[in-house]
Write a protein that holds these residues in place. Structure first.
Motif, PDB file in Angstrom:
ATOM      1  N   TRP A  16      -3.339   2.787  -1.438  1.00  0.00           N
ATOM      2  CA  TRP A  16      -2.374   2.417  -2.543  1.00  0.00           C
ATOM      3  C   TRP A  16      -0.970   3.045  -2.279  1.00  0.00           C
ATOM      4  CZ3 TRP A  16      -5.796   4.238  -7.274  1.00  0.00           C
ATOM      5  CH2 TRP A  16      -6.724   3.361  -7.326  1.00  0.00           C
ATOM      6  N   GLY A  17      -0.804   3.963  -1.317  1.00  0.00           N
ATOM      7  CA  GLY A  17       0.663   4.370  -1.031  1.00  0.00           C
ATOM      8  C   GLY A  17       0.646   5.586  -0.322  1.00  0.00           C
ATOM      9  N   THR A  21       3.179  -5.605  -0.544  1.00  0.00           N
ATOM     10  CA  THR A  21       3.731  -5.539  -1.592  1.00  0.00           C
ATOM     11  C   THR A  21       2.940  -4.617  -2.659  1.00  0.00           C
ATOM     12  OG1 THR A  21       2.415  -7.598  -2.167  1.00  0.00           O
ATOM     13  CG2 THR A  21       4.535  -7.866  -1.396  1.00  0.00           C
ATOM     14  N   GLN A  22       1.465  -4.324  -2.448  1.00  0.00           N
ATOM     15  CA  GLN A  22       0.967  -3.397  -3.218  1.00  0.00           C
ATOM     16  C   GLN A  22       1.122  -2.044  -3.132  1.00  0.00           C
ATOM     17  OE1 GLN A  22      -0.316  -5.415  -1.301  1.00  0.00           O
ATOM     18  NE2 GLN A  22      -2.012  -4.538  -0.255  1.00  0.00           N
ATOM     19  N   ARG A  24       3.231   1.565  -2.554  1.00  0.00           N
ATOM     20  CA  ARG A  24       4.672   2.080  -2.932  1.00  0.00           C
ATOM     21  C   ARG A  24       4.584   3.607  -2.230  1.00  0.00           C
ATOM     22  NH1 ARG A  24       4.515   5.090  -8.801  1.00  0.00           N
ATOM     23  NH2 ARG A  24       6.283   6.213  -7.428  1.00  0.00           N
ATOM     24  N   ARG A  25       6.017   4.101  -2.276  1.00  0.00           N
ATOM     25  CA  ARG A  25       6.290   5.380  -1.753  1.00  0.00           C
ATOM     26  C   ARG A  25       6.281   6.367  -2.810  1.00  0.00           C
ATOM     27  NH1 ARG A  25      10.639   8.535  -0.852  1.00  0.00           N
ATOM     28  NH2 ARG A  25      10.602   9.911   1.128  1.00  0.00           N
ATOM     29  N   PHE A  26       5.393   7.465  -2.905  1.00  0.00           N
ATOM     30  CA  PHE A  26       5.264   8.228  -3.908  1.00  0.00           C
ATOM     31  C   PHE A  26       6.108   9.234  -3.317  1.00  0.00           C
ATOM     32  CE2 PHE A  26       1.280   5.916  -4.456  1.00  0.00           C
ATOM     33  CZ  PHE A  26       1.328   5.985  -5.955  1.00  0.00           C
ATOM     34  N   PRO A  34       7.601   0.295   3.389  1.00  0.00           N
ATOM     35  CA  PRO A  34       6.424  -0.215   2.577  1.00  0.00           C
ATOM     36  C   PRO A  34       5.789  -1.277   3.565  1.00  0.00           C
ATOM     37  CG  PRO A  34       7.865   0.313   1.078  1.00  0.00           C
ATOM     38  CD  PRO A  34       8.688   0.317   2.287  1.00  0.00           C
TER      39      PRO A  34
END
Length: 661
Positions: free
Chosen positions: A508-509, A434-435, A437-439, A431
């Motif tokens: 976002w990810g 900090t915002q 994420r790994r989906f 990542p």
């Protein structure tokens, strides 16, 4: 009204009674009817109920026919249809019978009482097909669930057709986008869609006329979610072994043992005095709807005090979601009526019912045991010791120690395999912010409903619309790895992840599992600027704000971020608009990596021309150094298009480029 369907089968006797009545109105021997005992039959054996206007019969000099599809039709001599039963459905819809805005299905009152019941399947004024509970004192829509917006439920409200049809193969489709197929879809059997007495909408199929129909589809898998099924002041519970059952709240009694829809009535009188009432807690019970208000971040004491001072408050729902987004806060729902009660263990909340402070509720609470006045005596007992076998004891201790060691070894191996799998799936990516994420791939498949709603397509991949577990709407881009490559994917994550500006698209990810590469962006409601150039909704003031916002985003890429990033493909298709028509520049990370050196001769990433015809700067063709001026030139062409409402020139490449790349 002629009733045709009883207990999942086709009741031919009810049809005979219905047609005998019609023929007797016509007169003995008329229209092919020899006597009062003869009836009309259909080779197909499928019939549709309907209301027959006797006055219309006396005015017509034609014939009455029962068609193979189950439609009863009254023809005049000219061949015109004066009346047909397909226009007057009761609780059943047959294949080929349309359900429009002027018709609706209504359930029967009971299995033995065939008058109109309390449930309706119809098109609402918002063009959405719904199931409605219309009780004597209250009404509510229970499907689709009201907490879902129309587009979240997969419905399309912007239509004026309002028609739904079931075909002979078992497919039901509605103009609002709702559709389903039978479990035996494709086989040619007799079918009927029926709103049953229990308010569940079911599709029945029958291959053999001698058998009853079997359920090949139903709309509600949890029968207790049907509103009004147990009546007011009662709770519905469901168990797979015993089925659905209703029971009254403490202090209430059933009104009619033969009809649970009437609910329960109190055995006491309510008092408005706060000192004369108390609350009974029923865990994991939900009463849906009829709230006085919605009060977040209320404690249990505050919520109880609020209901105490409301004379019409019958109780309050209190929920504290442990995994609630965005924070763990309690919710308070004071209830003006206790309707649609449902008990299920997974519900993270309780209902507190207001009852008088009387002795009849003393047995509801559990009294604590008081042992202070009791005499405690110690009992002394001796037990003979058995002879211990030393060898057996050694074997037992050795087996226990070996089992513990084996457990730790298996745990360490499992932990190493999991870490190895995660590292191989990410392939070195971590990542970036900090915002982020790994989906997982399964999460994104669920969010997009199996990648079913496509909103864009380009050479680099396909973009789907999805709803994340935290209810955020996202645009999920599934990359064409063969076209883009791993380098471009790494450039997108490393570049866009570090950028944070109100006029740049938010990432976002991402997902990296095996050969699958996906990027999760924020969803932009109004699409791209190219789609809105000719729209009357984008006036001059909005165009000016869009132009200023896009310029701020490009200026951030050129001068304010840590690495100098060139967009190289500025065009209206890559300027997206959110719900307030605020612009956000997209596709600035995937098509090219950050550029630190101003000459494409020194940077192999710019060894070929990039951009779209009509927006490309002269430097690309003149073999000059590539600087931020190429984006400024393209931005100027975008401004020209915003002023004129037309594109400067036809695109020469990437004609199918869509938002999000």
């Amino acid at each position: 009204m002629g009733l045709l369907c009883v207990d999942g089968g086709w009741d031919l006797h009810a049809l005979q009674r219905h047609l005998k009545f019609i023929c007797l109105q016509l007169g003995s021997g008329a229209y092919g009817v020899e006597n009062k005992d003869d009836v009309l039959t259909s080779p197909g054996g499928v019939f549709s109920p309907g209301f027959f206007p006797v006055g219309a019969v006396s005015r017509c000099t034609g014939k009455l026919s029962l068609l193979d599809n189950g439609n009863i039709v009254l023809y005049c001599k000219e061949g015109l249809v004066l009346w047909q039963s397909f226009d007057f459905p009761t609780d059943t819809l047959l294949p080929g019978q349309p359900l429009s805005k002027d018709e609706h299905l209504v359930s029967s009152r009971s299995h033995a009482y065939y008058s109109s019941g309390l449930y309706k399947f119809y098109f609402d004024t918002d063009n959405i097909i719904r199931l409605l509970y219309d009780g004597p004192e209250a009404s509510s829509i229970y499907w689709p669930e009201l907490y879902l917006l129309s587009w979240e439920a997969g419905r399309f409200a912007f239509n004026r057709t309002r028609i739904a049809v079931l075909d002979s193969l078992g497919n039901f489709s509605s103009s609002d986008g709702f559709t389903f197929t039978a479990a035996d879809y494709g086989t040619r059997v007799q079918r009927r869609l029926k709103l049953d007495v229990d308010a569940n909408l079911r599709l029945y199929s029958r291959a053999d006329r001698g058998r009853k129909g079997i359920v090949s589809w139903q709309v509600m898998s949890e029968p207790c979610r049907i509103h009004g099924i147990c009546g007011p002041n009662s709770v519905c519970s469901y168990d797979a072994s015993s089925g659905r059952r209703c029971y009254c709240l403490p202090g209430f009694k059933i009104k009619d043992l033969s009809d649970w829809s009437l609910g329960c009535e109190p055995e006491f009188k309510f008092s408005c005095a706060a000192t004369e009432v108390r609350f009974l807690q029923l865990k994991n019970v939900e009463f849906y709807g009829y709230d006085y208000g919605f009060y977040p971040n209320y404690t249990l004491e505050i919520c109880e005090n609020l209901c105490l001072h409301l004379c019409n408050c019958k109780g309050f729902q209190f929920k504290f979601l442990k995994h609630n987004y965005p924070s763990n806060i309690p919710y308070c729902y004071p209830k003006m009526a206790l309707l649609n009660g449902h008990h299920f263990p997974q519900f993270e909340g309780d209902i507190y019912v207001k009852v008088p402070e009387t002795d009849i509720f003393s047995n509801i609470t559990v009294d604590k045991l008081d042992c202070s006045s009791q005499i405690v005596e110690q009992l002394y007992r001796s037990y003979p010791k058995s002879h211990e076998n030393g060898s057996l004891r050694f074997i037992l201790w050795f087996s226990c120690a070996f089992g513990i060691v084996e457990f730790f070894v298996i745990f360490l191996v499992w932990f190493c395999l999991i870490r190895t799998h995660q590292n191989s799936g990410m392939q070195g990516y971590s990542p970036i912010a900090t915002q982020f994420r790994r989906f997982t791939l399964s999460e994104l498949e669920k969010a997009t409903r199996g990648f079913g709603e496509e909103i864009g397509r380009g050479a680099g991949g396909i973009v789907y619309k999805g709803i994340l577990p935290d209810r955020r709407v996202a645009a999920i881009k599934r990359l064409n790895v063969a076209y883009q490559g791993e380098a471009e994917f790494q450039a997108e994550v490393s570049t866009v992840g570090k950028l944070n500006h109100m006029n740049l698209i938010n990432l976002w990810g991402y997902c990296a599992e095996g050969k699958h590469r996906l990027l999760v962006y924020e969803y932009m409601e109004h699409g791209s600027l190219a789609e809105n150039l000719t729209s009357n909704a984008v006036d001059f003031e909005k165009r000016f704000n869009i132009a200023v916002g896009a310029a701020k985003g490009l200026a951030y890429l050129h001068e304010e971020c840590l690495e100098w990033v060139l967009h190289c493909d500025v065009k209206p298709q890559n300027i997206l608009l959110d719900g307030n028509y605020q612009p956000k520049v997209s596709d600035f990370g995937l098509s090219q990596a950050p550029l630190k050196i101003g000459s494409r001769h020194l940077n192999p990433r710019f060894s070929r021309i990039r951009g779209t015809g009509g927006y490309m700067a002269p430097e690309w063709i003149s073999n000059l150094s590539i600087t931020s001026k190429v984006d400024v030139y393209s931005y100027g062409m975008v401004l020209l298009g915003m002023a004129t409402g037309k594109c400067p020139a036809e695109e020469t490449q990437d004609k199918m480029m869509v938002p999000y790349g």
